[in-house]
Design an enzyme around this catalytic site. Structure first.
Site, PDB file in Angstrom:
ATOM      1  N   LYS A   9       0.823  -1.210   0.000  1.00 21.86           N
ATOM      2  CA  LYS A   9       0.000   0.000   0.000  1.00 21.86           C
ATOM      3  C   LYS A   9       0.869   1.277   0.000  1.00 21.86           C
ATOM      4  O   LYS A   9       2.085   1.216   0.268  1.00 21.86           O
ATOM      5  CB  LYS A   9      -0.931  -0.035   1.210  1.00 21.86           C
ATOM      6  CG  LYS A   9      -1.975  -1.177   1.155  1.00 21.86           C
ATOM      7  CD  LYS A   9      -2.881  -1.143   2.384  1.00 21.86           C
ATOM      8  CE  LYS A   9      -4.000  -2.161   2.311  1.00 21.86           C
ATOM      9  NZ  LYS A   9      -4.902  -2.068   3.496  1.00 21.86           N
ATOM     10  N   ASN A 112      -2.019   0.280   7.074  1.00 23.51           N
ATOM     11  CA  ASN A 112      -1.441  -0.993   7.516  1.00 23.51           C
ATOM     12  C   ASN A 112      -0.596  -1.712   6.461  1.00 23.51           C
ATOM     13  O   ASN A 112      -0.395  -2.914   6.521  1.00 23.51           O
ATOM     14  CB  ASN A 112      -2.533  -1.895   8.097  1.00 23.51           C
ATOM     15  CG  ASN A 112      -3.631  -2.176   7.100  1.00 23.51           C
ATOM     16  OD1 ASN A 112      -3.538  -1.785   5.933  1.00 23.51           O
ATOM     17  ND2 ASN A 112      -4.662  -2.877   7.541  1.00 23.51           N
ATOM     18  N   HIS A 115      -2.164  -5.398   1.647  1.00 23.83           N
ATOM     19  CA  HIS A 115      -3.477  -6.044   1.468  1.00 23.83           C
ATOM     20  C   HIS A 115      -3.265  -7.513   1.143  1.00 23.83           C
ATOM     21  O   HIS A 115      -2.279  -7.870   0.501  1.00 23.83           O
ATOM     22  CB  HIS A 115      -4.229  -5.391   0.286  1.00 23.83           C
ATOM     23  CG  HIS A 115      -5.434  -6.170  -0.140  1.00 23.83           C
ATOM     24  ND1 HIS A 115      -6.654  -6.052   0.482  1.00 23.83           N
ATOM     25  CD2 HIS A 115      -5.593  -7.131  -1.100  1.00 23.83           C
ATOM     26  CE1 HIS A 115      -7.511  -6.892  -0.092  1.00 23.83           C
ATOM     27  NE2 HIS A 115      -6.895  -7.558  -1.052  1.00 23.83           N
ATOM     28  N   GLU A 126     -10.390 -10.081  -7.193  1.00 22.50           N
ATOM     29  CA  GLU A 126      -9.427  -8.979  -7.015  1.00 22.50           C
ATOM     30  C   GLU A 126      -8.317  -9.016  -8.066  1.00 22.50           C
ATOM     31  O   GLU A 126      -7.894  -7.968  -8.570  1.00 22.50           O
ATOM     32  CB  GLU A 126      -8.832  -9.036  -5.618  1.00 22.50           C
ATOM     33  CG  GLU A 126      -9.847  -8.688  -4.528  1.00 22.50           C
ATOM     34  CD  GLU A 126      -9.309  -8.845  -3.116  1.00 22.50           C
ATOM     35  OE1 GLU A 126     -10.074  -8.609  -2.170  1.00 22.50           O
ATOM     36  OE2 GLU A 126      -8.120  -9.215  -2.955  1.00 22.50           O
TER      37      GLU A 126
HETATM   38  P1  IDP Z   1      -7.981  -6.495   5.839  1.00 29.39           P
HETATM   39  O1  IDP Z   1      -7.153  -5.569   4.987  1.00 29.39           O
HETATM   40  O2  IDP Z   1      -7.196  -7.042   6.990  1.00 29.39           O
HETATM   41  O3  IDP Z   1      -8.674  -7.578   5.039  1.00 29.39           O
HETATM   42  P2  IDP Z   1     -10.559  -5.172   5.987  1.00 29.39           P
HETATM   43  O4  IDP Z   1     -11.508  -5.310   7.126  1.00 29.39           O
HETATM   44  O5  IDP Z   1     -10.895  -5.874   4.710  1.00 29.39           O
HETATM   45  O6  IDP Z   1      -9.114  -5.596   6.510  1.00 29.39           O
HETATM   46  O7  IDP Z   1     -10.407  -3.601   5.712  1.00 29.39           O
HETATM   47  C1  IDP Z   1      -9.798  -3.136   4.526  1.00 29.39           C
HETATM   48  C2  IDP Z   1      -8.841  -2.008   4.885  1.00 29.39           C
HETATM   49  O8  IDP Z   1      -9.584  -0.905   5.390  1.00 29.39           O
HETATM   50  C3  IDP Z   1      -7.832  -2.335   6.003  1.00 29.39           C
HETATM   51  O9  IDP Z   1      -6.718  -3.042   5.560  1.00 29.39           O
HETATM   52  C4  IDP Z   1      -7.482  -0.937   6.495  1.00 29.39           C
HETATM   53  O10 IDP Z   1      -6.579  -0.273   5.616  1.00 29.39           O
HETATM   54  C5  IDP Z   1      -8.844  -0.262   6.434  1.00 29.39           C
HETATM   55  N1  IDP Z   1      -9.583  -0.446   7.698  1.00 29.39           N
HETATM   56  C6  IDP Z   1     -10.227  -1.532   8.136  1.00 29.39           C
HETATM   57  N2  IDP Z   1     -10.813  -1.357   9.326  1.00 29.39           N
HETATM   58  C7  IDP Z   1     -10.563  -0.085   9.648  1.00 29.39           C
HETATM   59  C8  IDP Z   1     -10.919   0.721  10.785  1.00 29.39           C
HETATM   60  O11 IDP Z   1     -11.604   0.281  11.717  1.00 29.39           O
HETATM   61  N3  IDP Z   1     -10.463   1.989  10.768  1.00 29.39           N
HETATM   62  C9  IDP Z   1      -9.728   2.500   9.757  1.00 29.39           C
HETATM   63  N4  IDP Z   1      -9.359   1.773   8.666  1.00 29.39           N
HETATM   64  C10 IDP Z   1      -9.779   0.497   8.614  1.00 29.39           C
HETATM   65 MG    MG Z   2     -10.103  -7.416   3.541  1.00 31.21          MG
END
Ligand code: IDP
Ligand code: MG
Length: 133
Positions: A9, A112, A115, A126
């Site tokens: 990212k 984070n 992905h 995807e």
């Molecule tokens: P993942 O990337 O671990 O699969 P997802 O729940 O699919 O997590 O969320 C997609 C992305 O959205 C996360 O990687 C992060 O960048 C962002 N994200 C998810 N939950 C939150 C949150 O509670 N606050 C802010 N950003 C979030």
């Molecule tokens: Mg996800």
């Protein structure tokens, strides 16, 4: 052999972490089948993250993912989807296992660094969103 989609990212590309993250992927015996560096358009990011539309963090997520370059990779390995999710760790780095990519490099739950697809079906969707465009 199973495939999954990985993305390095914008926060990680910006901090010159492409090489370190790809080294972790290769050390975990994934084969890189496709790879490209792009800046996501708003349209592409919205298509990619359509499942999160309406969530409180959605607008911030789209802004983040379009804020700079990303590196997208198709990874191949036995059990690639689960194996790569294990390598990256939980969404929030504060709860991620030691030596996972997110534990080592993620800034916080929003920014984070990486992905990973969460199912075989979503991996196929995807990969086609990113590589058939
Ligand atoms: P993942 O990337 O671990 O699969 P997802 O729940 O699919 O997590 O969320 C997609 C992305 O959205 C996360 O990687 C992060 O960048 C962002 N994200 C998810 N939950 C939150 C949150 O509670 N606050 C802010 N950003 C979030
Ligand atoms: Mg996800």
């Amino acid at each position: 052999m199973q495939q999954t989609l990985a993305i390095i990212k914008p926060d990680a590309v910006e901090r010159n972490l492409i090489g370190k993250i790809i080294a972790m992927i290769e050390n975990d015996n994934f084969k890189i089948k496709r790879m490209k560096l792009i800046q996501m358009s708003k349209n592409l990011a919205e298509t990619f993250y359509y499942v999160h539309k309406g969530k409180p963090f959605y607008d911030k997520l789209i802004k983040y993912m379009t804020s700079g370059d990303i590196v997208a990779l198709v990874l191949e390995k036995e059990n690639a989807v689960v194996s790569y999710r294990q390598l990256i760790g939980t969404t929030d780095p504060s709860t991620a296992d030691e030596n996972t990519i997110r534990k080592l490099y993620a800034l916080d739950k929003s920014y984070n660094s990486v992905h990973g697809s969460d199912s075989i079906e979503n991996a196929k969707i995807e990969i086609s969103i990113i590589f058939d465009n």
